[in-house]
Design a protein around this motif. Structure first.
Motif, PDB file in Angstrom:
ATOM      1  N   PRO A 211       0.923  -1.054  -0.024  1.00 31.85           N
ATOM      2  CA  PRO A 211      -0.160  -0.150   0.050  1.00 31.85           C
ATOM      3  C   PRO A 211       0.845   1.267  -0.044  1.00 31.85           C
ATOM      4  O   PRO A 211       1.717   1.386   0.754  1.00 31.85           O
ATOM      5  N   TYR A 212       0.450   2.219  -0.775  1.00 37.09           N
ATOM      6  CA  TYR A 212       1.054   3.716  -0.705  1.00 37.09           C
ATOM      7  C   TYR A 212       0.021   4.597  -0.586  1.00 37.09           C
ATOM      8  O   TYR A 212      -1.220   4.791  -1.154  1.00 37.09           O
ATOM      9  N   ILE A 213       0.160   5.382   0.611  1.00 38.20           N
ATOM     10  CA  ILE A 213      -0.632   6.401   0.976  1.00 38.20           C
ATOM     11  C   ILE A 213       0.122   7.911   0.544  1.00 38.20           C
ATOM     12  O   ILE A 213       1.051   8.101   1.071  1.00 38.20           O
ATOM     13  N   ALA A 229       2.277  12.470  -6.469  1.00 40.75           N
ATOM     14  CA  ALA A 229       1.473  12.723  -5.162  1.00 40.75           C
ATOM     15  C   ALA A 229      -0.013  12.176  -5.650  1.00 40.75           C
ATOM     16  O   ALA A 229      -0.878  12.388  -4.846  1.00 40.75           O
ATOM     17  N   MET A 230      -0.548  12.130  -7.081  1.00 44.95           N
ATOM     18  CA  MET A 230      -1.876  11.702  -7.405  1.00 44.95           C
ATOM     19  C   MET A 230      -1.673  10.074  -7.570  1.00 44.95           C
ATOM     20  O   MET A 230      -2.821   9.805  -8.173  1.00 44.95           O
ATOM     21  N   LEU A 231      -0.802   9.589  -7.384  1.00 44.62           N
ATOM     22  CA  LEU A 231      -0.907   7.881  -7.664  1.00 44.62           C
ATOM     23  C   LEU A 231      -0.938   7.085  -6.230  1.00 44.62           C
ATOM     24  O   LEU A 231      -0.608   5.913  -6.585  1.00 44.62           O
ATOM     25  N   GLY A 232      -1.180   7.659  -5.229  1.00 42.45           N
ATOM     26  CA  GLY A 232      -1.537   6.803  -3.996  1.00 42.45           C
ATOM     27  C   GLY A 232      -2.763   5.907  -4.155  1.00 42.45           C
ATOM     28  O   GLY A 232      -3.692   6.232  -5.021  1.00 42.45           O
ATOM     29  N   ASP A 233      -2.598   4.987  -3.616  1.00 44.77           N
ATOM     30  CA  ASP A 233      -3.779   4.066  -3.312  1.00 44.77           C
ATOM     31  C   ASP A 233      -5.007   4.722  -2.572  1.00 44.77           C
ATOM     32  O   ASP A 233      -6.200   4.699  -3.041  1.00 44.77           O
ATOM     33  N   ILE A 234      -4.480   5.518  -1.659  1.00 46.28           N
ATOM     34  CA  ILE A 234      -5.159   6.546  -0.994  1.00 46.28           C
ATOM     35  C   ILE A 234      -4.862   7.829  -1.053  1.00 46.28           C
ATOM     36  O   ILE A 234      -3.595   7.822  -0.576  1.00 46.28           O
ATOM     37  N   ILE A 235      -5.387   8.746  -1.257  1.00 48.45           N
ATOM     38  CA  ILE A 235      -4.893  10.265  -1.144  1.00 48.45           C
ATOM     39  C   ILE A 235      -5.701  10.757  -0.075  1.00 48.45           C
ATOM     40  O   ILE A 235      -6.756  11.012  -0.224  1.00 48.45           O
ATOM     41  N   LEU A 236      -4.805  11.232   0.803  1.00 49.31           N
ATOM     42  CA  LEU A 236      -5.340  11.853   2.016  1.00 49.31           C
ATOM     43  C   LEU A 236      -4.720  13.444   2.369  1.00 49.31           C
ATOM     44  O   LEU A 236      -3.474  13.657   1.676  1.00 49.31           O
ATOM     45  N   THR A 237      -5.437  14.260   2.633  1.00 47.77           N
ATOM     46  CA  THR A 237      -4.883  15.699   2.798  1.00 47.77           C
ATOM     47  C   THR A 237      -5.596  16.395   4.003  1.00 47.77           C
ATOM     48  O   THR A 237      -6.296  15.996   4.737  1.00 47.77           O
ATOM     49  N   GLU A 238      -4.956  17.598   4.174  1.00 48.09           N
ATOM     50  CA  GLU A 238      -5.627  18.501   5.447  1.00 48.09           C
ATOM     51  C   GLU A 238      -6.516  19.266   4.925  1.00 48.09           C
ATOM     52  O   GLU A 238      -6.793  19.679   3.549  1.00 48.09           O
ATOM     53  N   PRO A 239      -7.525  19.958   5.475  1.00 46.41           N
ATOM     54  CA  PRO A 239      -8.503  20.898   5.206  1.00 46.41           C
ATOM     55  C   PRO A 239      -7.962  21.940   4.326  1.00 46.41           C
ATOM     56  O   PRO A 239      -6.664  22.478   4.918  1.00 46.41           O
ATOM     57  N   LYS A 240      -8.677  22.600   3.414  1.00 47.76           N
ATOM     58  CA  LYS A 240      -8.491  23.655   2.654  1.00 47.76           C
ATOM     59  C   LYS A 240      -6.983  23.810   1.966  1.00 47.76           C
ATOM     60  O   LYS A 240      -6.497  24.766   1.880  1.00 47.76           O
ATOM     61  N   ALA A 241      -6.268  22.631   1.840  1.00 45.52           N
ATOM     62  CA  ALA A 241      -5.142  22.661   1.189  1.00 45.52           C
ATOM     63  C   ALA A 241      -5.282  22.898  -0.412  1.00 45.52           C
ATOM     64  O   ALA A 241      -6.229  22.520  -1.077  1.00 45.52           O
ATOM     65  N   GLU A 267     -11.635  20.416  -0.162  1.00 46.84           N
ATOM     66  CA  GLU A 267     -12.989  20.064  -0.086  1.00 46.84           C
ATOM     67  C   GLU A 267     -13.685  19.820  -1.160  1.00 46.84           C
ATOM     68  O   GLU A 267     -14.345  19.030  -1.741  1.00 46.84           O
ATOM     69  N   PHE A 268     -13.150  20.889  -2.376  1.00 43.65           N
ATOM     70  CA  PHE A 268     -13.806  20.793  -3.667  1.00 43.65           C
ATOM     71  C   PHE A 268     -13.067  19.529  -4.452  1.00 43.65           C
ATOM     72  O   PHE A 268     -14.054  18.951  -5.190  1.00 43.65           O
ATOM     73  N   LEU A 269     -12.003  19.452  -4.197  1.00 44.39           N
ATOM     74  CA  LEU A 269     -11.075  18.245  -4.671  1.00 44.39           C
ATOM     75  C   LEU A 269     -11.811  16.708  -4.348  1.00 44.39           C
ATOM     76  O   LEU A 269     -11.912  15.918  -5.047  1.00 44.39           O
ATOM     77  N   GLN A 270     -11.944  16.904  -3.118  1.00 42.71           N
ATOM     78  CA  GLN A 270     -12.719  15.462  -2.436  1.00 42.71           C
ATOM     79  C   GLN A 270     -14.289  15.407  -3.233  1.00 42.71           C
ATOM     80  O   GLN A 270     -14.601  14.102  -3.780  1.00 42.71           O
ATOM     81  N   GLU A 271     -15.126  16.386  -3.258  1.00 41.47           N
ATOM     82  CA  GLU A 271     -16.079  16.412  -4.049  1.00 41.47           C
ATOM     83  C   GLU A 271     -16.292  16.022  -5.393  1.00 41.47           C
ATOM     84  O   GLU A 271     -16.990  15.241  -5.865  1.00 41.47           O
ATOM     85  N   HIS A 272     -15.166  16.295  -6.080  1.00 45.86           N
ATOM     86  CA  HIS A 272     -15.088  16.077  -7.377  1.00 45.86           C
ATOM     87  C   HIS A 272     -14.090  14.681  -7.805  1.00 45.86           C
ATOM     88  O   HIS A 272     -13.393  14.515  -8.615  1.00 45.86           O
ATOM     89  N   GLY A 273     -13.762  13.917  -6.554  1.00 48.04           N
ATOM     90  CA  GLY A 273     -13.248  12.701  -6.740  1.00 48.04           C
ATOM     91  C   GLY A 273     -11.593  12.585  -6.887  1.00 48.04           C
ATOM     92  O   GLY A 273     -11.135  11.557  -7.081  1.00 48.04           O
ATOM     93  N   MET A 274     -11.062  13.505  -6.530  1.00 49.67           N
ATOM     94  CA  MET A 274      -9.534  13.800  -6.630  1.00 49.67           C
ATOM     95  C   MET A 274      -8.859  13.315  -5.335  1.00 49.67           C
ATOM     96  O   MET A 274      -7.762  12.977  -5.318  1.00 49.67           O
ATOM     97  N   ILE A 275      -9.457  13.436  -4.243  1.00 48.91           N
ATOM     98  CA  ILE A 275      -8.905  13.402  -2.756  1.00 48.91           C
ATOM     99  C   ILE A 275     -10.060  12.394  -2.261  1.00 48.91           C
ATOM    100  O   ILE A 275     -11.086  12.471  -2.339  1.00 48.91           O
TER     101      ILE A 275
END
Ligand SMILES: [Zn+2]
Length: 296
Positions: A211-213, A229-241, A267-275
């Motif tokens: 696994p790669y996070i 940065a966009m190749l993680g099995d899971i992409i995790l971030t902090e608010p408002k980044a 938040e926008f990116l999560q809504e659109h499936g990038m995060i």
């Protein structure tokens, strides 16, 4: 007198900026937001850029670099992030001796590199190694924006690739925390090649089923976003980044449209499936542990 009036004509002056200048301004804007810990800590007081409160720097340090009034996230150095994520006294650093050369004899690169070393007390913009996360052994690399805007040159790419390969050979999960203005222009094509190199190493890791996070934090842009940065099995971030490839101003000028509110923020990116996941700084370690426990 009376026949002629010698009045100077009034001209409208226009300032025309080409795209390269705009890009540069955008980059400078991004960098000017960033102050090294030394700069931020040069006085006892810091003004919060979000709520404008004057903060006592010790309060900020004791609060995971978050504003106690409005929860604004200040930058964390790579060392601070390692302290945040890795169990005490378990981190073993690798490849700290790697330093870049100046392959294109780029003017002032040596001086800029040297001043970054003095400012940050690091040899390059990433720290990599192996350590325990709530008792779970992981391979970790953490970028630092205060080192030349977190730019990815050949050493940053090499250290990240080695961290990926270390995860593969030790068969332990990989965590990459990125923050970057993009590829390091001073090394030209050698910087861009790091995108392919890191991506290929991640592919080999995936084939092994390890696994790669990926944790892109504020700000992550350019070649780093466009590669590991966009190749993680899971992409995790902090608010408002802020996470994106080109900056919002460049996009707006290219497509001639106004961008929606919060564009390129977590938040926008999560809504659109990038995060996949947004975790608060204080919860980041436990969230990672939970995700990795499910994976192993
Ligand atoms: Zn604040």
């Amino acid at each position: 007198m009376g026949f002629f009036s010698f009045k100077r004509k009034k001209y409208v002056t226009l300032t025309v900026k080409d795209k390269a200048t705009e890009d540069k301004l955008e980059q400078e804007n991004l960098s000017s937001n960033e102050l090294s810990p030394e700069e931020k800590n040069s006085s006892l007081w810091i003004k919060c850029p979000s709520c404008k409160e004057i903060l006592y720097k010790n309060d900020l340090d004791g609060n995971l670099k978050k504003c106690p009034f409005c929860d604004h996230y200040f930058y964390m150095t790579a060392k601070e992030r390692i302290e945040l994520l890795i169990d005490e006294n378990t981190f073993e650093e690798f490849d700290s001796n790697l330093i870049p050369c100046n392959p294109l004899s780029f003017p002032d690169y040596d001086e800029k590199y040297q001043s970054a070393v003095e400012k940050t007390n690091m040899n390059e913009g990433v720290i990599s190694g192996v350590g325990n996360l709530n008792g779970l052994k992981v391979s970790l690399a953490v970028m630092d924006f205060s080192f030349m805007g977190g730019s990815m040159g050949s050493v940053v790419g090499e250290k990240i690739t080695r961290a990926i390969e270390r995860a593969a050979s030790l068969e332990i999960p990989l965590i990459l925390v990125s923050t970057s203005g993009g590829a390091r222009m001073h090394e030209g094509i050698l910087s861009l090649m790091q995108m392919a190199k890191t991506s290929a190493a991640i592919e080999r890791l995936k084939i092994k089923g390890i696994p790669y996070i990926s944790i892109p934090v504020d700000p992550t842009t350019g070649g780093v976003t466009a590669s590991f940065a966009m190749l993680g099995d899971i992409i995790l971030t902090e608010p408002k980044a802020l996470i994106g490839f080109a900056g919002p101003r460049v996009i707006e000028q290219t497509i001639k449209q106004q961008l929606p509110e919060g564009f390129q923020r977590s938040e926008f990116l999560q809504e659109h499936g990038m995060i996949d996941v947004i975790a608060k700084r204080e919860e980041m370690k436990d969230v990672l542990h939970k995700l990795l426990s499910c994976a192993s």
